[in-house]
Design a protein around this motif. Structure first.
Motif, PDB file in Angstrom:
ATOM      1  N   GLY A  87       0.811  -1.213   0.000  1.00  0.00           N
ATOM      2  CA  GLY A  87       0.000   0.000   0.000  1.00  0.00           C
ATOM      3  C   GLY A  87       0.843   1.261   0.000  1.00  0.00           C
ATOM      4  N   LEU A  88       2.117   1.158   0.339  1.00  0.00           N
ATOM      5  CA  LEU A  88       3.027   2.297   0.320  1.00  0.00           C
ATOM      6  C   LEU A  88       3.193   2.797  -1.108  1.00  0.00           C
ATOM      7  CD1 LEU A  88       4.965   3.856   2.289  1.00  0.00           C
ATOM      8  CD2 LEU A  88       6.765   2.353   1.453  1.00  0.00           C
ATOM      9  N   THR A  89       3.276   4.117  -1.284  1.00  0.00           N
ATOM     10  CA  THR A  89       3.506   4.674  -2.612  1.00  0.00           C
ATOM     11  C   THR A  89       4.926   5.208  -2.716  1.00  0.00           C
ATOM     12  OG1 THR A  89       2.609   6.821  -1.932  1.00  0.00           O
ATOM     13  CG2 THR A  89       1.100   5.275  -3.028  1.00  0.00           C
ATOM     14  N   LEU A  90       5.482   5.117  -3.919  1.00  0.00           N
ATOM     15  CA  LEU A  90       6.827   5.600  -4.210  1.00  0.00           C
ATOM     16  C   LEU A  90       6.798   6.463  -5.453  1.00  0.00           C
ATOM     17  CD1 LEU A  90       9.127   2.432  -4.026  1.00  0.00           C
ATOM     18  CD2 LEU A  90       9.045   4.321  -2.403  1.00  0.00           C
ATOM     19  N   LEU A  91       7.538   7.550  -5.416  1.00  0.00           N
ATOM     20  CA  LEU A  91       7.775   8.339  -6.612  1.00  0.00           C
ATOM     21  C   LEU A  91       9.000   7.755  -7.293  1.00  0.00           C
ATOM     22  CD1 LEU A  91       7.505  10.849  -8.472  1.00  0.00           C
ATOM     23  CD2 LEU A  91       8.963  12.056  -6.824  1.00  0.00           C
ATOM     24  N   ILE A  92       8.881   7.439  -8.557  1.00  0.00           N
ATOM     25  CA  ILE A  92      10.021   6.988  -9.347  1.00  0.00           C
ATOM     26  C   ILE A  92      10.481   8.190 -10.170  1.00  0.00           C
ATOM     27  CG2 ILE A  92      10.865   5.429 -11.141  1.00  0.00           C
ATOM     28  CD1 ILE A  92      10.098   3.957  -8.565  1.00  0.00           C
ATOM     29  N   ALA A  93      11.766   8.541 -10.055  1.00  0.00           N
ATOM     30  CA  ALA A  93      12.362   9.635 -10.826  1.00  0.00           C
ATOM     31  C   ALA A  93      13.445   9.014 -11.701  1.00  0.00           C
ATOM     32  CB  ALA A  93      12.942  10.695  -9.892  1.00  0.00           C
ATOM     33  N   HIS A  94      13.097   8.778 -12.966  1.00  0.00           N
ATOM     34  CA  HIS A  94      13.946   8.052 -13.921  1.00  0.00           C
ATOM     35  C   HIS A  94      14.623   9.045 -14.861  1.00  0.00           C
ATOM     36  CE1 HIS A  94      15.215   4.764 -16.457  1.00  0.00           C
ATOM     37  NE2 HIS A  94      14.500   5.204 -17.480  1.00  0.00           N
ATOM     38  N   ASN A  95      15.950   9.126 -14.789  1.00  0.00           N
ATOM     39  CA  ASN A  95      16.726  10.098 -15.566  1.00  0.00           C
ATOM     40  C   ASN A  95      16.664   9.760 -17.057  1.00  0.00           C
ATOM     41  OD1 ASN A  95      18.886  11.488 -16.888  1.00  0.00           O
ATOM     42  ND2 ASN A  95      19.822  11.846 -14.892  1.00  0.00           N
ATOM     43  N   ILE A  96      15.973  10.602 -17.817  1.00  0.00           N
ATOM     44  CA  ILE A  96      15.812  10.346 -19.250  1.00  0.00           C
ATOM     45  C   ILE A  96      16.876  11.052 -20.096  1.00  0.00           C
ATOM     46  CG2 ILE A  96      13.402   9.647 -19.206  1.00  0.00           C
ATOM     47  CD1 ILE A  96      12.628  12.553 -19.879  1.00  0.00           C
ATOM     48  N   ASP A  97      17.825  11.700 -19.441  1.00  0.00           N
ATOM     49  CA  ASP A  97      19.010  12.173 -20.156  1.00  0.00           C
ATOM     50  C   ASP A  97      20.049  11.056 -20.247  1.00  0.00           C
ATOM     51  OD1 ASP A  97      18.098  14.743 -20.696  1.00  0.00           O
ATOM     52  OD2 ASP A  97      18.881  15.558 -18.815  1.00  0.00           O
ATOM     53  N   LEU A  98      19.969  10.090 -19.322  1.00  0.00           N
ATOM     54  CA  LEU A  98      20.935   8.990 -19.287  1.00  0.00           C
ATOM     55  C   LEU A  98      20.336   7.638 -19.677  1.00  0.00           C
ATOM     56  CD1 LEU A  98      22.803   9.891 -15.980  1.00  0.00           C
ATOM     57  CD2 LEU A  98      23.557  10.298 -18.328  1.00  0.00           C
ATOM     58  N   ALA A  99      19.029   7.523 -19.687  1.00  0.00           N
ATOM     59  CA  ALA A  99      18.362   6.244 -19.980  1.00  0.00           C
ATOM     60  C   ALA A  99      17.120   6.514 -20.832  1.00  0.00           C
ATOM     61  CB  ALA A  99      17.965   5.545 -18.680  1.00  0.00           C
ATOM     62  N   ALA A 100      16.668   5.477 -21.506  1.00  0.00           N
ATOM     63  CA  ALA A 100      15.471   5.612 -22.347  1.00  0.00           C
ATOM     64  C   ALA A 100      14.225   5.832 -21.500  1.00  0.00           C
ATOM     65  CB  ALA A 100      15.296   4.367 -23.214  1.00  0.00           C
ATOM     66  N   ARG A 101      13.345   6.659 -22.029  1.00  0.00           N
ATOM     67  CA  ARG A 101      12.037   6.895 -21.397  1.00  0.00           C
ATOM     68  C   ARG A 101      11.153   5.674 -21.648  1.00  0.00           C
ATOM     69  NH1 ARG A 101       8.292  10.377 -20.561  1.00  0.00           N
ATOM     70  NH2 ARG A 101       9.362  12.337 -20.865  1.00  0.00           N
ATOM     71  N   ILE A 102      10.230   5.416 -20.740  1.00  0.00           N
ATOM     72  CA  ILE A 102       9.227   4.362 -20.939  1.00  0.00           C
ATOM     73  C   ILE A 102       8.024   5.038 -21.601  1.00  0.00           C
ATOM     74  CG2 ILE A 102       7.820   2.559 -19.898  1.00  0.00           C
ATOM     75  CD1 ILE A 102       9.714   2.578 -17.501  1.00  0.00           C
ATOM     76  N   ASP A 103       8.003   5.037 -22.916  1.00  0.00           N
ATOM     77  CA  ASP A 103       6.957   5.752 -23.658  1.00  0.00           C
ATOM     78  C   ASP A 103       5.584   5.103 -23.536  1.00  0.00           C
ATOM     79  OD1 ASP A 103       8.529   7.858 -24.660  1.00  0.00           O
ATOM     80  OD2 ASP A 103       9.291   6.574 -26.262  1.00  0.00           O
ATOM     81  N   THR A 104       5.538   3.812 -23.293  1.00  0.00           N
ATOM     82  CA  THR A 104       4.253   3.096 -23.268  1.00  0.00           C
ATOM     83  C   THR A 104       3.657   2.979 -21.872  1.00  0.00           C
ATOM     84  OG1 THR A 104       5.400   0.976 -23.062  1.00  0.00           O
ATOM     85  CG2 THR A 104       4.889   1.748 -25.310  1.00  0.00           C
ATOM     86  N   LEU A 105       4.225   3.645 -20.892  1.00  0.00           N
ATOM     87  CA  LEU A 105       3.771   3.535 -19.510  1.00  0.00           C
ATOM     88  C   LEU A 105       2.350   4.061 -19.340  1.00  0.00           C
ATOM     89  CD1 LEU A 105       5.008   2.594 -16.808  1.00  0.00           C
ATOM     90  CD2 LEU A 105       5.602   4.984 -16.384  1.00  0.00           C
ATOM     91  N   ALA A 106       1.518   3.310 -18.604  1.00  0.00           N
ATOM     92  CA  ALA A 106       0.127   3.711 -18.367  1.00  0.00           C
ATOM     93  C   ALA A 106      -0.275   3.336 -16.951  1.00  0.00           C
ATOM     94  CB  ALA A 106      -0.796   3.019 -19.372  1.00  0.00           C
ATOM     95  N   ASN A 107      -1.293   4.009 -16.441  1.00  0.00           N
ATOM     96  CA  ASN A 107      -1.837   3.665 -15.125  1.00  0.00           C
ATOM     97  C   ASN A 107      -2.236   2.196 -15.109  1.00  0.00           C
ATOM     98  OD1 ASN A 107      -1.598   6.128 -13.748  1.00  0.00           O
ATOM     99  ND2 ASN A 107      -3.449   6.893 -14.711  1.00  0.00           N
TER     100      ASN A 107
END
Length: 150
Positions: A87-107
């Motif tokens: 039930g705990l929530t986490l913010l994920i901060a993924h560096n898109i200058d150094l790694a590929a973005r997850i373009d297909t990400l959805a709720n």
């Protein structure tokens, strides 16, 4: 009570219950590969949150509950919130200058992660989900729909 539900669920192998606001949503354990289920429920992140710990390498899995605007100040980061099985929530901060973005990400998508945990009152955040080009920090990653992003 939440911990009891998780323990009973792991013993029976039927359901884990995720607190989703006022309602509870079942997460079928059988839907997760064994490696993900073992990692996701070891409790390290929950203990770090309870103890206000930071700068810990953590691995886990959660469901996307919110897609946020990219952070564009300094290094650009794709940001989204995962709800862990506890039930705990986490913010994920993924560096898109150094790694590929997850373009297909959805709720509702399942994301596995490995990175550095930083405590905050909302549940914490995980960053360093990529390789360090200078080789001074442990490499992290995100996994989504069978693809690894790092």
């Amino acid at each position: 009570m939440k911990k009891l539900l998780i323990i009973l669920s792991l013993v029976t192998g039927i359901y884990l219950w995720m607190d989703a606001g006022q309602s509870r949503q079942p997460l079928l354990v059988a839907d997760m590969p064994p490696a993900e289920s073992a990692v996701a429920y070891d409790g390290a992140i929950e203990r770090a949150f309870e103890n206000h710990q930071s700068q810990l390498q953590v691995e886990g899995m959660g469901l996307v509950v919110a897609l946020l605007a990219d952070d564009t100040k300094g290094a650009r980061h794709q940001r989204f919130i995962l709800r862990l099985p506890s039930g705990l929530t986490l913010l994920i901060a993924h560096n898109i200058d150094l790694a590929a973005r997850i373009d297909t990400l959805a709720n509702g998508d399942r994301v596995q992660f490995y990175g550095e945990y930083e405590w905050n009152r909302q549940g914490g955040l995980v960053h360093w989900t990529h390789r360090d080009p200078d080789g001074r920090h442990v490499a992290g990653w995100l996994k989504h729909n069978g693809r690894t992003y790092q």
